[in-house]
Design a protein around this motif. Structure first.
Motif: not given
Length: 196
Positions: A25, A49, A51
């Motif tokens: 990250t 997040t 993602n």
């Protein structure tokens, strides 16, 4: 044998403590994963997040930590120490010394260890995890169900030291989910992609 077990434990702890979720990250410019969601460094929190690719990569790499710990220890030190290395890898993931002993909950690393120690146990655990998570959309429920299934499967598939190792890992991962269990009982546990 004691020396080999100590060496395996140190190796497993060090390998397991690599914080792939945090490293990935940060590399992606998403900041410190410990500052969002549950604050854990595992794939479920990385998913928060937004993602999915990073979450999948974290899941894979955290699993590989457990797999490599067992295989390498087995190849270098033989049977017995490989189980020790697997247990230690899960502990290292949960309590990485470089992060103030604040890590993840150990599910992916545990599954990697199961794959290396007894692949039928892994297959059963992963199938239960995916099925429960898909039906109820609660990551912790899927993880806890997978750990329970792994213990039951290990009794049949691989009794002895390997089965004991799987039992210890499953119990440890369940212990790491204490807050999740409390929220599950209360009906306040968030679904996948939400909250903590």
């Amino acid at each position: 044998m004691i020396l080999e077990a100590i060496m395996a434990a140190i190796f497993g702890l060090l390998l397991g403590s690599i914080p792939f979720g945090l490293l990935l990250t940060r590399a992606a410019g998403l900041g410190d994963i410990r500052q969002i969601g549950s604050g854990n460094i595992g794939a479920t929190n990385v998913l928060r997040t937004g993602n999915k690719a990073l979450a999948a990569a974290t899941l894979l790499l955290d699993g590989l930590k457990g797999l490599v710990a067992v295989w390498a220890a087995g190849a270098l030190l033989g049977p017995g120490p490989d189980v020790v290395a697997g247990v230690a890898a899960v502990v290292g993931h949960c309590f990485p010394p470089w992060l103030g002993f604040r890590g993840g909950k150990g599910v992916a690393t545990a599954l990697g260890v199961f794959l290396a120690l007894a692949w039928p146990v892994f297959v059963i655990a992963i199938a239960v995890w995916l099925a429960v998570a898909k039906i109820w959309k609660i990551s912790s429920l899927g993880a806890l169900s997978a750990m329970g299934a792994s213990v039951i499967a290990s009794v049949v598939v691989t009794p002895g030291p390997v089965g004991i190792g799987i039992l210890v890992i499953a119990a440890f991962v369940a212990m790491r989910h204490q807050e999740n269990i409390e929220r599950l009982v209360k009906g306040t546990e968030p679904r996948i992609g939400e909250g903590k």
